[in-house]
Design an enzyme around this catalytic site. Structure first.
Site, short mmCIF file in Angstrom:
data_model
loop_
_atom_site.label_atom_id
_atom_site.label_comp_id
_atom_site.label_asym_id
_atom_site.label_seq_id
_atom_site.Cartn_x
_atom_site.Cartn_y
_atom_site.Cartn_z
N GLU A 105 -33.26 19.30 -83.21
CA GLU A 105 -33.35 20.72 -82.83
C GLU A 105 -33.50 20.83 -81.32
O GLU A 105 -33.97 19.89 -80.66
CB GLU A 105 -34.53 21.32 -83.60
CG GLU A 105 -34.94 22.73 -83.29
CD GLU A 105 -33.90 23.82 -83.59
OE1 GLU A 105 -32.77 23.70 -83.07
OE2 GLU A 105 -34.24 24.79 -84.27
N ASP A 106 -33.10 21.95 -80.75
CA ASP A 106 -33.22 22.14 -79.30
C ASP A 106 -34.66 22.42 -78.86
O ASP A 106 -35.15 21.85 -77.91
CB ASP A 106 -32.27 23.25 -78.81
CG ASP A 106 -32.43 24.56 -79.57
OD1 ASP A 106 -33.24 24.64 -80.52
OD2 ASP A 106 -31.72 25.52 -79.20
N ASP A 109 -40.48 26.85 -80.91
CA ASP A 109 -41.13 27.97 -80.23
C ASP A 109 -42.24 28.49 -81.17
O ASP A 109 -43.32 27.92 -81.20
CB ASP A 109 -40.01 29.00 -79.97
CG ASP A 109 -40.43 30.14 -79.07
OD1 ASP A 109 -41.29 29.93 -78.20
OD2 ASP A 109 -39.89 31.26 -79.23
N PHE A 158 -38.68 31.64 -70.89
CA PHE A 158 -37.41 31.60 -71.57
C PHE A 158 -36.46 30.72 -70.75
O PHE A 158 -36.24 30.96 -69.57
CB PHE A 158 -36.82 33.01 -71.75
CG PHE A 158 -35.61 33.01 -72.63
CD1 PHE A 158 -35.74 32.98 -74.01
CD2 PHE A 158 -34.34 33.01 -72.08
CE1 PHE A 158 -34.62 32.95 -74.84
CE2 PHE A 158 -33.21 32.97 -72.89
CZ PHE A 158 -33.36 32.95 -74.27
N ARG A 171 -25.04 27.77 -72.49
CA ARG A 171 -25.28 26.55 -73.28
C ARG A 171 -24.72 25.31 -72.59
O ARG A 171 -25.21 24.19 -72.78
CB ARG A 171 -24.61 26.65 -74.66
CG ARG A 171 -25.18 27.71 -75.58
CD ARG A 171 -24.60 27.53 -76.98
NE ARG A 171 -24.77 28.71 -77.82
CZ ARG A 171 -25.85 28.95 -78.57
NH1 ARG A 171 -26.87 28.13 -78.54
NH2 ARG A 171 -25.92 30.02 -79.33
#
Ligand code: IMP
Ligand code: MG
Length: 189
Positions: A105-106, A109, A158, A171
């Site tokens: 996963e990136d 959060d 963010f 991206r």
């Protein structure tokens, strides 16, 4: 003059450079190789879209054989805050029962996306199930999820790049960066 703007003009600062990310991926690949050295089978599951760059670099950094499969999940829309709702957009191609599965996963959060994924994949009875996340924002966690392999802990900011988007853009940046405030301006109009 080109009609298309340069993405770099929207970047306020680089948080993690391409070199720093690549270095860390080598370390993670070594750790993963060691932990799975007794297992013939290893399946990396890429969580789309955000995980696609990380998966491709991590997969190439691993010297050992492994399979890859893809799953698409949506939790954010075009906003910078999670809605809390997680939706399965595309499922895996193959069953995973009896297999050694590593979710790639990136970012973690609130933890809701990975909690949903972890629980739904566990129900399919893999031989083992672990999580590898490039980024972690610990200050934003709402639910507890076990993450065995973590690239970097970052502040509650963010970020975009290296697979992570804002409104589907950015991206393709090779680093993790913070955007200039003007990029978000239309959200508050
Ligand atoms: P969670 O469900 O709140 O843990 O959110 C995880 C998902 O939200 C990730 O897979 C990302 O797609 C997205 N996300 C969370 N933080 C960021 C960020 O800083 N930039 C871009 N996307 C993010
Ligand atoms: Mg994502």
């Amino acid at each position: 003059m080109s009609k298309v703007r340069d993405l770099q003009d929207d970047i306020a600062s680089i948080m993690l450079s391409a070199d720093v990310i690549q270095q860390r991926i080598q370390e993670l690949a070594q750790e993963i190789s060691k932990d799975y050295q007794d297992e013939e089978d290893l399946l990396l599951i890429c969580v789309l879209k955000g995980g696609y760059i990380f998966l491709s670099d991590l997969s190439r950094a691993l010297q050992r054989p492994h399979d890859v499969d893809f799953m698409a999940i949506s939790s954010y829309g075009n906003q910078t805050k999670s809605s809390g709702a997680v939706q399965l957009i595309m499922d895996l191609k193959e069953p995973i029962n009896g297999r050694h599965v590593l979710i790639v996963e990136d970012i973690i959060d609130s933890g809701r996306t990975l909690q949903y994924l972890h629980d739904s994949l566990l129900a399919r009875q893999p031989a083992s199930l672990r999580i590898c996340s490039l980024l972690n924002k610990p200050s934003r966690r709402e639910v507890d999820v076990p993450v065995e392999y973590m690239g970097f802990e970052i502040e509650d900011e963010f970020v975009v790049g290296y697979g992570l988007d804002f409104g589907e853009k950015y991206r393709n940046l090779p680093y993790i960066a913070v955007l200039k405030p003007h990029v978000f301006a239309h959200l508050f109009e």
